[in-house]
Design an enzyme around this catalytic site. Structure first.
Site, PDB file in Angstrom:
ATOM      1  CB  SER A 130      -0.889   0.004   1.247  1.00  0.00           C
ATOM      2  OG  SER A 130      -1.504   1.259   1.446  1.00  0.00           O
ATOM      3  CE1 TYR A 155      -4.204  -1.948   4.771  1.00  0.00           C
ATOM      4  CE2 TYR A 155      -3.555   0.294   4.207  1.00  0.00           C
ATOM      5  CZ  TYR A 155      -3.914  -0.986   3.829  1.00  0.00           C
ATOM      6  OH  TYR A 155      -3.975  -1.304   2.490  1.00  0.00           O
TER       7      TYR A 155
END
Length: 333
Positions: A130, A155
């Site tokens: 990501s 995350y």
């Protein structure tokens, strides 16, 4: 020979499955259809895949890949050619509310997929990272050569940890891997928890839309077709391994790329395009910057462009109206 896709009922996974089936591949899709967002759209995506060209070569297992016993049962005795590991617990803000979900899915789950890939001797493992790994970096655009050791959310930390685990497996077991740092993916069949969906839903309903940091936010919005093209390009070209262990490390078969649109768009411009496509103005609810969020993302795609020939083709002027048209059709609005 079979290609395994985790997160196959997800936004990117289902689109990728359609593309691979259309070119003649056999696909095993794995997804646990959890309720992080409404599972109905996940079931609808699966139905679309099963009804697509080559859908008869698609097998689906309702399985939590963080459960190794269940994962082994799902894979069975298939000969696996490659794995595209897209499944994960997504969302920056949700990681503040439910950190355990990220540890289980993104860390335990990633380790399980590495083990399956190692013991199945797959030719290539492609996995989703990501843009969040860049954290608070203020050098733009974000390059894969930048340091990424200051994540701003759990995350992001789990995605960086996944890259490190993959680096280790590439070194120890010479497992060919490619990590893809996705930048704000949007388009038809997108996720209901993403800004594009939320803004469109609220504008059409006449509800205020939440806009953080007074709209002083920029994102590298990447259309789903460009993302899938990049994943396929990576899948078809595993990184080379010269097999030589060198002093201080080794020439590992592990590549990491950004996949973005190579443009950083201001959020207010995006809202304007959604307003145009919806045919009505938005009511803005300005809110402060959220914990774990970043002000700007912008992908340097030189590495994937040079190595794999990746070139995004869909700007937001085209992509946003296509999303809104799909949204209205899907909801009958």
């Amino acid at each position: 020979m079979t290609i395994v896709i985790t997160g196959a009922a997800g936004f990117i996974g289902s689109a990728l499955a359609e593309t691979l089936l259309a070119r003649g591949d056999n696909v095993l899709g794995i997804d646990n259809l959890n309720d992080y967002y409404d599972p109905q759209i996940k079931r609808d995506r699966l139905a679309r895949v099963q009804g697509s060209a080559g859908g008869n070569r698609f097998a689906f297992a309702n399985c939590d890949f963080s459960d190794m016993a269940a994962l082994k049962t799902a894979v069975g005795d298939r000969k696996i050619e490659a794995i595209v590991h897209l499944g994960a617990q997504a969302g920056v803000r949700y990681s503040l509310e439910n950190p355990a979900a990220y540890i289980q899915s993104n860390l335990v789950g990633h380790a399980n997929m590495l083990e399956i890939a190692r013991h199945s001797e797959v030719g290539h493992l492609v996995y989703a990272s990501s843009s969040s790994v860049y954290g608070g970096n203020d050098k733009l655009p974000f390059s894969v050569d930048d340091r990424v050791d200051h994540p701003l959310s759990l995350y992001a930390a789990t995605k960086k940890a996944d890259e490190l685990m993959s680096e280790t497996y590439a070194h120890l077991y010479r497992l060919p891997q490619t990590g893809l740092r996705f930048f704000t993916v949007y388009g038809p069949w997108g996720r209901p928890d993403m800004a594009m969906w939320i803004f469109t839903r609220k504008i059409l309903a006449g509800d205020p839309i939440p806009v953080f940091n007074k709209g002083e936010m920029w994102r590298d919005f990447t259309f789903i077709d460009d993302i899938v093209a990049g994943v396929v390009a990576a899948l078809d070209k595993p990184p080379a391994d010269d097999g030589l262990v060198k002093a201080g490390g080794s020439s590992k078969p592990h590549a990491i790329y950004n996949i973005g649109n190579n443009r950083s768009e201001k959020l207010t411009r995006v809202i304007g395009l959604i307003e145009q496509a919806c045919g009505r103005k938005a009511e803005i609810d300005y809110q402060p910057m959220q914990n774990g969020d970043v002000q700007r993302t912008y992908a340097d795609i030189d590495a994937i462009r040079n190595d794999l020939g990746y070139e995004p083709t869909t700007g937001i002027d085209v992509g946003i109206p296509r999303f809104v048209d799909w949204y209205r059709d899907y909801h009958g609005s």
